[in-house]
Design a protein around this motif. Structure first.
Motif, PDB file in Angstrom:
ATOM      1  N   LYS A  80     -36.068 -40.108 -23.064  1.00 54.00           N
ATOM      2  CA  LYS A  80     -36.154 -41.560 -22.877  1.00 54.00           C
ATOM      3  C   LYS A  80     -35.747 -42.238 -24.181  1.00 54.00           C
ATOM      4  CE  LYS A  80     -40.370 -40.897 -20.135  1.00 54.00           C
ATOM      5  NZ  LYS A  80     -41.814 -41.256 -20.031  1.00 54.00           N
ATOM      6  N   HIS A 130     -33.166 -47.937 -24.037  1.00 54.95           N
ATOM      7  CA  HIS A 130     -32.473 -48.449 -22.852  1.00 54.95           C
ATOM      8  C   HIS A 130     -32.897 -47.751 -21.560  1.00 54.95           C
ATOM      9  CE1 HIS A 130     -29.058 -51.064 -24.441  1.00 54.95           C
ATOM     10  NE2 HIS A 130     -29.807 -50.782 -25.481  1.00 54.95           N
ATOM     11  N   HIS A 131     -33.481 -46.552 -21.684  1.00 56.85           N
ATOM     12  CA  HIS A 131     -33.825 -45.765 -20.500  1.00 56.85           C
ATOM     13  C   HIS A 131     -35.311 -45.411 -20.473  1.00 56.85           C
ATOM     14  CE1 HIS A 131     -29.460 -45.250 -20.678  1.00 56.85           C
ATOM     15  NE2 HIS A 131     -29.497 -44.928 -19.403  1.00 56.85           N
ATOM     16  N   HIS A 136     -32.943 -40.100 -14.745  1.00 52.30           N
ATOM     17  CA  HIS A 136     -32.195 -41.363 -14.610  1.00 52.30           C
ATOM     18  C   HIS A 136     -31.063 -41.199 -13.598  1.00 52.30           C
ATOM     19  CE1 HIS A 136     -29.466 -44.691 -15.502  1.00 52.30           C
ATOM     20  NE2 HIS A 136     -28.522 -43.787 -15.761  1.00 52.30           N
ATOM     21  N   THR A 167     -30.704 -43.186 -10.094  1.00 49.95           N
ATOM     22  CA  THR A 167     -29.526 -43.984  -9.739  1.00 49.95           C
ATOM     23  C   THR A 167     -29.192 -43.813  -8.255  1.00 49.95           C
ATOM     24  OG1 THR A 167     -28.680 -43.662 -11.985  1.00 49.95           O
ATOM     25  CG2 THR A 167     -27.141 -44.510 -10.370  1.00 49.95           C
ATOM     26  N   ASP A 217     -23.315 -39.559 -15.548  1.00 47.89           N
ATOM     27  CA  ASP A 217     -23.573 -39.462 -16.994  1.00 47.89           C
ATOM     28  C   ASP A 217     -23.404 -38.051 -17.546  1.00 47.89           C
ATOM     29  OD1 ASP A 217     -24.018 -42.105 -17.690  1.00 47.89           O
ATOM     30  OD2 ASP A 217     -26.180 -42.032 -17.402  1.00 47.89           O
ATOM     31  N   ASP A 254     -26.960 -48.149 -11.687  1.00 52.32           N
ATOM     32  CA  ASP A 254     -27.115 -47.657 -13.053  1.00 52.32           C
ATOM     33  C   ASP A 254     -27.976 -48.618 -13.872  1.00 52.32           C
ATOM     34  OD1 ASP A 254     -26.714 -45.957 -15.207  1.00 52.32           O
ATOM     35  OD2 ASP A 254     -24.810 -46.890 -15.782  1.00 52.32           O
ATOM     36  N   ALA A 314     -32.110 -47.906 -15.334  1.00 54.46           N
ATOM     37  CA  ALA A 314     -32.310 -47.849 -16.786  1.00 54.46           C
ATOM     38  C   ALA A 314     -33.114 -49.066 -17.227  1.00 54.46           C
ATOM     39  CB  ALA A 314     -30.960 -47.794 -17.494  1.00 54.46           C
TER      40      ALA A 314
END
Length: 472
Positions: free
Chosen positions: A235, A238-239, A246, A250, A291, A382, A386
């Motif tokens: 983590k 931003h996430h 993540h 998504t 990603d 996305d 996030a």
């Protein structure tokens, strides 16, 4: 139990009445598999699987097709499997020989209890349910018939998760343990078969849940070994999730967004990219893979911020050989890698210009073409997946508002779309640059087209000047 399940909805199906006159007196005919399962839930199904006992299944299928004006297709002569197709090609009827002329043994060899229910429709009507498949349908449980059946054909490990996803059922605890125990056997399955099950899995409305289970059981990393590297990325500001979670989230966000979309976008996702494969499935798979370039581009700067420079382009290139090895078609590889390479593009446009000029938006539409809707949806998902501490509610709302606006603009844009004019052809380019007509020429033509899309080239003179500047 569905009270209309047995007699009324299956044994009196029009097609069964049509087949009966072609059967010998000593024969038996059974319906098995998906048609039975779907009828339990009163779902429409255009495919019926028949098991034939007491006569040659191919001869029965051929005679039935010829006498009723349908199409006959031989699928497997050795195992006596044939297909009959309606004139309008909407209904398929598969005929197969009963294993050793013993229907109980035939059903015992199947994968899941819910797929082992049969109905004898000739000479008399009765349901065969030796493995309690009806009970598992009622209780919404996915359960294998036996461990041996799983090891005999390891593809059935994926079918456990595929049917759980499509039906939104829970997986029996013992069944899940056995799937994990034998998951390495998946490596022995032909990639074409794996691909079919995987893409069918993504048709479920809650497929992210089952992808998560496959991750926990190690099955996901057998299919996509490079995804295991995403476990390394923690983590960050931003996430709120580590990278692999993540990626799965998504998918979940796409599944949340789909029902809220305009019909224009929904129709695209529900259309077929290839026979039996929806764009929706490819979009969700692309979301899982979007990603993959991050582990290779991961760095932490002096402020402690995690950076993944060019991970979109790196990821797209990384995927190409893997997808080819997994037997994805050229068009499917292009679809997935295009989405991976461009998944940041729409959000960057929205961030750079709060009110992006129509020219910049149109340029994006031109560049992405038929992939536009899919890329925009991936960008939305996305963003929603996030939600680290640095991502404020305002950031999320501004991003989603811009992407939603682009979606609506694209619908109007597509209706008025005009093709990009060909200013100069490949032969002229080859002559001007004195090069052969090979891969290099194709790359130059693509660069020229990209320059036209963004508005840098408007006529033939500018096109010639542009290609002369390219280093060959």
């Amino acid at each position: 139990m569905n009270t209309n399940f047995s007699q009324n909805t299956i044994s009196k199906t029009n097609i069964t009445e049509e087949i009966k006159p072609f059967l010998r007196k000593q024969s038996s005919l059974y319906i098995v598999g998906g048609y039975i399962r779907d009828k339990f839930f009163s779902k429409e199904n255009f495919d019926i699987d028949f098991i034939v006992k007491g006569e040659n299944a191919i001869n029965l299928a051929k005679n039935f097709a010829q006498q009723t004006g349908r199409y006959f297709i031989l699928l497997d002569e050795k195992h006596e499997i044939a297909r009959v197709v309606d004139k309008d090609k909407t209904h398929y009827f598969d005929f197969a020989r009963c294993e050793n002329d013993n229907i109980q043994r035939d059903l015992q060899r199947r994968d899941l209890t819910i797929n082992s229910i049969a109905m004898q429709i000739f000479p008399k009507v009765k349901i065969l349910d030796n493995f309690n498949g009806i009970s598992d349908l009622e209780n919404k449980i996915i359960k294998i018939i036996s461990e041996k059946n799983l090891t005999d054909d390891p593809l059935r490990i994926l079918r456990i998760f595929r049917f759980a996803s499509i039906l939104n059922f829970e997986i029996d605890e013992e069944t899940e343990k056995l799937a994990q125990k034998h998951c390495q056997l998946i490596k022995n399955v032909a990639p074409e078969r794996i691909l079919t099950e995987l893409l069918k899995l993504f048709e479920g409305t809650n497929s992210a849940k089952y992808i998560q289970k496959m991750k926990e059981n190690g099955i996901l990393y057998i299919l996509f070994e490079f995804l295991e590297k995403e476990e390394q990325i923690p983590k960050n500001t931003h996430h709120h999730l580590n990278l692999i979670d993540h990626s799965i989230e998504t998918i979940h966000q796409i599944e949340i967004q789909i029902p809220t979309l305009d019909k224009f976008a929904q129709n695209k996702l529900n259309s077929y990219q290839a026979t039996g494969i929806k764009y929706m499935s490819l979009l969700k798979l692309s979301s899982l893979l979007h990603d993959v370039g991050k582990p290779l581009t991961w760095s932490i700067d002096e402020t402690g911020r995690h950076r993944f420079i060019n991970h979109d382009s790196v990821g797209a290139e990384l995927l190409k050989p893997y997808l080819k090895e997994m037997k994805f078609s050229k068009s499917q590889i292009k679809y997935i890698t295009t989405l991976v390479k461009n998944h940041i593009y729409p959000s960057q446009l929205a961030k750079e210009e709060k009110e992006a000029e129509d020219k910049a938006i149109t340029r994006m539409f031109r560049k992405l073409g038929n992939y536009t809707i899919d890329v925009l949806l991936l960008a939305m998902a996305d963003r929603l997946a996030a939600q680290g501490p640095a991502i404020t509610k305002e950031i999320t709302e501004n991003n989603l508002n811009a992407l939603t606006k682009y979606l609506k603009m694209y619908e109007k844009y597509e209706k008025n779309l005009k093709p990009i004019p060909k200013l100069i052809d490949g032969n002229e380019i080859a002559q001007i640059l004195n090069i052969k007509k090979d891969k290099k020429l194709g790359e130059i033509i693509k660069k020229l087209k990209d320059a036209q899309i963004i508005g840098n080239i408007k006529n033939k003179k500018e096109a010639i000047e542009f290609i002369k500047r390219i280093k060959v």
